[in-house]
Write an enzyme that holds these catalytic residues in place. Sequence first.
Site, PDB file in Angstrom:
ATOM      1  N   HIS A  83      86.423  78.068 -55.857  1.00 37.92           N
ATOM      2  CA  HIS A  83      86.907  76.685 -55.848  1.00 37.92           C
ATOM      3  C   HIS A  83      85.790  75.691 -56.171  1.00 37.92           C
ATOM      4  CE1 HIS A  83      85.876  76.551 -51.398  1.00 37.92           C
ATOM      5  NE2 HIS A  83      85.654  75.279 -51.677  1.00 37.92           N
ATOM      6  N   ASP A 219      87.218  84.211 -52.989  1.00 39.56           N
ATOM      7  CA  ASP A 219      86.822  82.869 -53.420  1.00 39.56           C
ATOM      8  C   ASP A 219      85.361  82.842 -53.919  1.00 39.56           C
ATOM      9  OD1 ASP A 219      86.593  80.164 -53.833  1.00 39.56           O
ATOM     10  OD2 ASP A 219      87.515  79.587 -51.938  1.00 39.56           O
ATOM     11  N   SER A 644      80.825  74.869 -48.788  1.00 48.52           N
ATOM     12  CA  SER A 644      81.517  75.847 -49.624  1.00 48.52           C
ATOM     13  C   SER A 644      80.534  76.505 -50.575  1.00 48.52           C
ATOM     14  CB  SER A 644      82.600  75.165 -50.451  1.00 48.52           C
ATOM     15  OG  SER A 644      83.698  74.886 -49.645  1.00 48.52           O
TER      16      SER A 644
HETATM   17  N1  ARG Z   1      89.518  74.608 -47.846  1.00 48.43           N
HETATM   18  C1  ARG Z   1      88.434  74.937 -48.711  1.00 48.43           C
HETATM   19  C2  ARG Z   1      87.299  73.949 -48.591  1.00 48.43           C
HETATM   20  O1  ARG Z   1      87.507  72.794 -48.316  1.00 48.43           O
HETATM   21  C3  ARG Z   1      88.838  74.943 -50.139  1.00 48.43           C
HETATM   22  C4  ARG Z   1      89.705  76.058 -50.467  1.00 48.43           C
HETATM   23  C5  ARG Z   1      90.175  76.011 -51.889  1.00 48.43           C
HETATM   24  N2  ARG Z   1      91.381  76.813 -51.998  1.00 48.43           N
HETATM   25  C6  ARG Z   1      92.599  76.295 -52.131  1.00 48.43           C
HETATM   26  N3  ARG Z   1      93.638  77.070 -52.058  1.00 48.43           N
HETATM   27  N4  ARG Z   1      92.780  75.013 -52.395  1.00 48.43           N
HETATM   28  O2  ARG Z   1      86.173  74.287 -48.829  1.00 48.43           O
END
Ligand code: ARG
Length: 709
Positions: A83, A219, A644
Amino acid sequence: MKKLLIGFFLILGSFARADEGMWFLMFIERLNQRDMEKMGLQLTAEEIYSINNHSLKDAIVQFNGGCTAEIISKDGLILTNHHCGYDAIAELSTPEANYLKDGYWAENKANELKPKSLFVRFFVRMDDVSNRILSKVNSSMSEAEREKAISEEIALIEKENNEGGKYVVSVRSFFQGNEYYYFVYEDFKDVRLVGTPPESIGKYGGDTDNWEWPRHTGDFSMFRVYADVNGQPADYSNDNVPLQPKQYLKVNTGGVQENDFAMILGYPGRTNRWMPSGGIEQNVKFAYPAWVEGSKTGMDAMKKYMDQDEAVNLIYASKYAGVANYWKNRQGMIDALTEFNTAATKAKQEAKFNKWANKKKNRAKYGKVVSTINNYYALTNEKSRHDNYLQQLLRTSAFGTISRGIGKELLAYANADETTRANGIASLEESINAFISEMYLPAEIDILKAQLKLYSSKSTGYPLASAVVDMNGDFDAIIDDYFAKSIFASKDKLVAFLKNPDASLVSNDPLMNLSTNLIAHLLTKSPEVEKAQNDYTAAYRLLVEGMRKSKLATIDYPDANSTLRLTYGKVRSLPTDATNDAAVNYYTTMEGLVKKYKADDPEFDLPSRMLDLYETKDYGSYADKNGYMPVCFLTDNDITGGNSGSPVLNGKGELIGLAFDGNIEAMAGDVIFDKELQRTINVDIRYVLWLIEKYSGAKHIVDEMEIVK
Ligand code: ARG
């Protein structure tokens, strides 16, 4: 003196709980080292952060300003989340060569793909400049005077440390302006895509599984940093070579067990752990509900067009994912902050503080702190609701912000002299192409109409922007008319403008003027709000200072602000009663991944090759001791957005996983850390390597790494 110092450190030490805290690298020796060693750390503080020698910190980079990544080979290979690479991957994709959908692995370095702009930032060093900066201010200054004096000193510090432009220097405030540190960075701008799994793996589970455990998302994506032949940062060039980094991480495929030590280094973006109760209350009741509703309105308008056409999907996929991510996050925050009654907990602390603050010796300085803060929130609740609707309009509509972007560039071009114009035409042409290629007109018309309708009907407690009032509710006809007339809605008109730049075309453009009006309105404050805000800023600074001085503070690390931090804890499952039964384990496997599989579902479909490999259980050396393929695992580290892509490291500083998410049960975490519930969700490094080697057949990439068990 010595005794006194020890006492001081013991007090600080008592705050240093294993899991909570986003720590500065320059203080870990003093604050955390002993605790970390007890938990399993085998490195010295000097091996983690050293100014004079290579250390772990040299393998950690900030990725494109908003994420974290780590160097994992001597040839500048970097690992981050899918992501985090998403925007670059979508940009490099076309419906014909669709890397977002199908994945990509460069067979050799020549096939690594350069997105338009992508940079990584190395951390060189930091230091405390609190005394230097705070000696320039005094309590009789207004907030504006204070800010001015501080920015003048900051400018000097930046100049003294940037070595003639070689480094980026950033001075940041901590503890609400009670401390200041400077950070020296080195940026590299030639960063290329090495490989990515298909979105069905890299974003498996989509928004349904986002922020949730149990999780089965692969991811990750991989890039490479390039430098000139001398190893210096350079603009993209064919002559550039892979960066030979000072430090890279070894990869450990030995697997994780519950209670194993785990630490994470990265760039957490923002937390509000010191936020007063009034701020929490304002967010829960006014700001976040508007944020949630505004983002969903934009998402729905985008999605309608994304689903119809793959080319449109590629234009909006990244924007949509970013908006959706915080749409779910903010609703999760509303729910968690309400359920745990966080504002009430904070209000109790403030009541204690207020008692201390109104003791005779403290009253002059701190006596009005709490009431000033509460006064500000009471005055701005409706404004915050209004602002959030407007901000989501500006965030989701490409036209909302043209007066700050492409429109501003056009104006400057029209007003420039001949030579400046001639020099600027190529870059303006590029901006025009980027603007046009990043939007789809029918979608934009719908987004803007839907957002204006929502904004005007819901932000009722605060005056609307005059441009919106003037529309008198007739949004459909007026916006259609604006789009028909605006030069920004036509590539031909924009290109014609390049040859015949006439500033009045921009300054009379209806969409330009709408954008100018909306942004100006967002920034306008009544004198009353302006004053309340200044008083609030000063009071919040005093609150944090007073909480620390009175020892009423329950934490002693600064809020996240996109500076490098370390968090340490352990591999740890969630309590059974916290969530559903399937969530009790600290790890997930391919069994659970395949159980979630739904053919043709946009979020839970899987490539047939995954299902085939699952059937044959062809996991090679990456299987766990029971023969299963590990996918994700939980740790109790303290992270937030911006972390992330951060590496999860074992006691030796070897890479065991990749942090990518937090859990919905602890969504209040940015405001208050919950020791029982807060977890970090990580991809297991064995799953990453298996996907590269077995699923994608890119063993040469795995061979680049130094793998240990
Ligand atoms: N929740 C994650 C973050 O803020 C991002 C995940 C991205 N994946 C998704 N399905 N939108 O780092």
